[in-house]
Design a protein around this motif. Sequence first.
Motif, PDB file in Angstrom:
ATOM      1  N   ILE A 293      -8.260  12.592  11.614  1.00 24.79           N
ATOM      2  CA  ILE A 293      -7.007  12.858  10.864  1.00 24.79           C
ATOM      3  C   ILE A 293      -6.997  14.289  11.249  1.00 24.79           C
ATOM      4  CG2 ILE A 293      -6.263  13.435   8.538  1.00 24.79           C
ATOM      5  CD1 ILE A 293      -8.012  11.117   7.704  1.00 24.79           C
ATOM      6  N   PRO A 294      -5.621  14.625  11.592  1.00 23.53           N
ATOM      7  CA  PRO A 294      -5.309  15.929  11.940  1.00 23.53           C
ATOM      8  C   PRO A 294      -4.891  16.981  10.985  1.00 23.53           C
ATOM      9  CG  PRO A 294      -3.357  14.732  12.466  1.00 23.53           C
ATOM     10  CD  PRO A 294      -4.632  13.652  11.988  1.00 23.53           C
ATOM     11  N   ASN A 295      -5.298  18.139  10.795  1.00 25.58           N
ATOM     12  CA  ASN A 295      -4.781  19.159   9.654  1.00 25.58           C
ATOM     13  C   ASN A 295      -5.701  18.962   8.731  1.00 25.58           C
ATOM     14  OD1 ASN A 295      -3.489  21.568   9.453  1.00 25.58           O
ATOM     15  ND2 ASN A 295      -1.455  20.269  10.017  1.00 25.58           N
ATOM     16  N   VAL A 296      -6.900  19.503   8.574  1.00 24.80           N
ATOM     17  CA  VAL A 296      -7.710  19.068   7.520  1.00 24.80           C
ATOM     18  C   VAL A 296      -7.448  19.591   6.194  1.00 24.80           C
ATOM     19  CG1 VAL A 296     -10.045  19.893   6.519  1.00 24.80           C
ATOM     20  CG2 VAL A 296      -9.883  19.512   8.813  1.00 24.80           C
ATOM     21  N   ALA A 297      -6.471  20.509   5.968  1.00 24.64           N
ATOM     22  CA  ALA A 297      -5.993  20.937   4.621  1.00 24.64           C
ATOM     23  C   ALA A 297      -5.182  19.899   4.245  1.00 24.64           C
ATOM     24  CB  ALA A 297      -5.386  22.183   4.835  1.00 24.64           C
ATOM     25  N   ASP A 298      -4.236  19.341   5.040  1.00 27.18           N
ATOM     26  CA  ASP A 298      -3.218  18.335   4.779  1.00 27.18           C
ATOM     27  C   ASP A 298      -4.097  16.973   4.388  1.00 27.18           C
ATOM     28  OD1 ASP A 298      -1.140  20.181   4.462  1.00 27.18           O
ATOM     29  OD2 ASP A 298      -1.192  19.917   6.850  1.00 27.18           O
TER      30      ASP A 298
ATOM     31  N   ARG B  33       5.833  18.417   6.227  1.00 26.46           N
ATOM     32  CA  ARG B  33       5.931  17.905   7.750  1.00 26.46           C
ATOM     33  C   ARG B  33       4.510  17.196   8.026  1.00 26.46           C
ATOM     34  NH1 ARG B  33      10.313  21.198   8.749  1.00 26.46           N
ATOM     35  NH2 ARG B  33       8.978  23.134   9.091  1.00 26.46           N
ATOM     36  N   ARG B  34       3.228  18.271   7.677  1.00 26.91           N
ATOM     37  CA  ARG B  34       2.059  18.039   8.048  1.00 26.91           C
ATOM     38  C   ARG B  34       1.520  16.915   7.240  1.00 26.91           C
ATOM     39  NH1 ARG B  34       1.758  23.675   7.539  1.00 26.91           N
ATOM     40  NH2 ARG B  34       0.707  23.661   5.812  1.00 26.91           N
TER      41      ARG B  34
ATOM     42  N   CYS C 166       8.827  10.913   3.006  1.00 21.22           N
ATOM     43  CA  CYS C 166       9.963  10.585   3.812  1.00 21.22           C
ATOM     44  C   CYS C 166      11.418  10.635   2.888  1.00 21.22           C
ATOM     45  CB  CYS C 166      10.168   9.252   4.591  1.00 21.22           C
ATOM     46  SG  CYS C 166       9.124   9.626   5.959  1.00 21.22           S
ATOM     47  N   GLN C 167      11.306  10.180   1.428  1.00 22.94           N
ATOM     48  CA  GLN C 167      12.179  10.119   0.491  1.00 22.94           C
ATOM     49  C   GLN C 167      12.397  11.400   0.150  1.00 22.94           C
ATOM     50  OE1 GLN C 167      14.251   7.572  -0.594  1.00 22.94           O
ATOM     51  NE2 GLN C 167      15.438   9.378  -1.286  1.00 22.94           N
ATOM     52  N   ARG C 168      11.530  12.305   0.022  1.00 25.57           N
ATOM     53  CA  ARG C 168      11.678  13.769  -0.242  1.00 25.57           C
ATOM     54  C   ARG C 168      12.615  14.603   0.925  1.00 25.57           C
ATOM     55  NH1 ARG C 168      11.961  18.298  -3.515  1.00 25.57           N
ATOM     56  NH2 ARG C 168      11.069  19.992  -2.645  1.00 25.57           N
ATOM     57  N   VAL C 169      12.287  14.272   2.049  1.00 27.52           N
ATOM     58  CA  VAL C 169      13.114  14.724   3.203  1.00 27.52           C
ATOM     59  C   VAL C 169      14.465  14.330   3.305  1.00 27.52           C
ATOM     60  CG1 VAL C 169      13.346  14.939   5.717  1.00 27.52           C
ATOM     61  CG2 VAL C 169      11.102  14.984   4.795  1.00 27.52           C
TER      62      VAL C 169
ATOM     63  N   SER D 155      15.288  21.785   8.174  1.00 24.10           N
ATOM     64  CA  SER D 155      14.227  20.934   9.028  1.00 24.10           C
ATOM     65  C   SER D 155      13.323  21.859  10.166  1.00 24.10           C
ATOM     66  CB  SER D 155      14.690  19.639   9.810  1.00 24.10           C
ATOM     67  OG  SER D 155      15.492  18.750   8.869  1.00 24.10           O
ATOM     68  N   GLY D 156      13.800  23.245  10.031  1.00 23.43           N
ATOM     69  CA  GLY D 156      13.301  24.151  11.451  1.00 23.43           C
ATOM     70  C   GLY D 156      13.649  23.566  12.739  1.00 23.43           C
ATOM     71  N   ILE D 157      14.871  23.080  12.659  1.00 22.32           N
ATOM     72  CA  ILE D 157      15.321  22.614  14.197  1.00 22.32           C
ATOM     73  C   ILE D 157      16.151  23.792  14.712  1.00 22.32           C
ATOM     74  CG2 ILE D 157      16.571  21.089  15.600  1.00 22.32           C
ATOM     75  CD1 ILE D 157      15.769  18.878  13.371  1.00 22.32           C
ATOM     76  N   ASP D 158      15.851  24.227  15.628  1.00 28.01           N
ATOM     77  CA  ASP D 158      16.577  25.391  16.227  1.00 28.01           C
ATOM     78  C   ASP D 158      17.781  25.081  17.461  1.00 28.01           C
ATOM     79  OD1 ASP D 158      17.270  27.981  16.609  1.00 28.01           O
ATOM     80  OD2 ASP D 158      15.955  28.433  18.039  1.00 28.01           O
ATOM     81  N   ASN D 159      18.322  24.016  17.189  1.00 28.65           N
ATOM     82  CA  ASN D 159      19.474  23.345  18.082  1.00 28.65           C
ATOM     83  C   ASN D 159      20.987  24.024  17.520  1.00 28.65           C
ATOM     84  OD1 ASN D 159      17.507  22.376  19.523  1.00 28.65           O
ATOM     85  ND2 ASN D 159      18.176  20.222  18.902  1.00 28.65           N
ATOM     86  N   HIS D 160      21.735  24.448  18.301  1.00 28.05           N
ATOM     87  CA  HIS D 160      22.902  24.799  18.157  1.00 28.05           C
ATOM     88  C   HIS D 160      24.165  23.764  18.197  1.00 28.05           C
ATOM     89  CE1 HIS D 160      21.553  28.682  17.560  1.00 28.05           C
ATOM     90  NE2 HIS D 160      21.204  28.710  18.664  1.00 28.05           N
ATOM     91  N   VAL D 161      24.995  23.412  17.403  1.00 27.76           N
ATOM     92  CA  VAL D 161      26.137  22.699  17.621  1.00 27.76           C
ATOM     93  C   VAL D 161      27.154  22.822  18.817  1.00 27.76           C
ATOM     94  CG1 VAL D 161      28.096  21.582  16.239  1.00 27.76           C
ATOM     95  CG2 VAL D 161      26.232  22.274  14.878  1.00 27.76           C
TER      96      VAL D 161
END
Length: 123
Positions: free
Chosen positions: A17-22, A67-68, A86-89, A105-111
């Motif tokens: 399991i990745p990310n022990v804290a999560d 996300r984690r 996913c419902q929360r998102v 969402s932390g996505i750094d794309n531009h329209v």
Amino acid sequence: MNNSDHQAQAGDNGIPIPNVADNVIAKRYCMKHAALSSGTGDMKAMHKDELKKFDRVFIKVDNDTLRRLISAANVMGVKGLIDLACQRVADMLKGKRLKQMRQTSGIDNHVREGGEDPQVGGE
């Protein structure tokens, strides 16, 4: 297993399991649901209401943790937690414009220039 690979062993079956804290957060969800999933009749209905209240409070985490948590739930195969997260998102993104969704969402794309900024699920 050392800390550099950021994985922990879950239970006796050795699922990485990745990310022990999560993992701890996801484990808390699983333990609460396991404890309250038993019973019949009125007791089961009462537990169902208690779980709904627990879920509403439990899932109010910051975006990075969310996300984690989705990732940990996916690796662990906890469908209920995946659905809840996913419902929360989806709720967070509902009614937002594309630019706002990307920021959330932390996505750094531009329209692209001249492109529209549609609103999703809004009025």
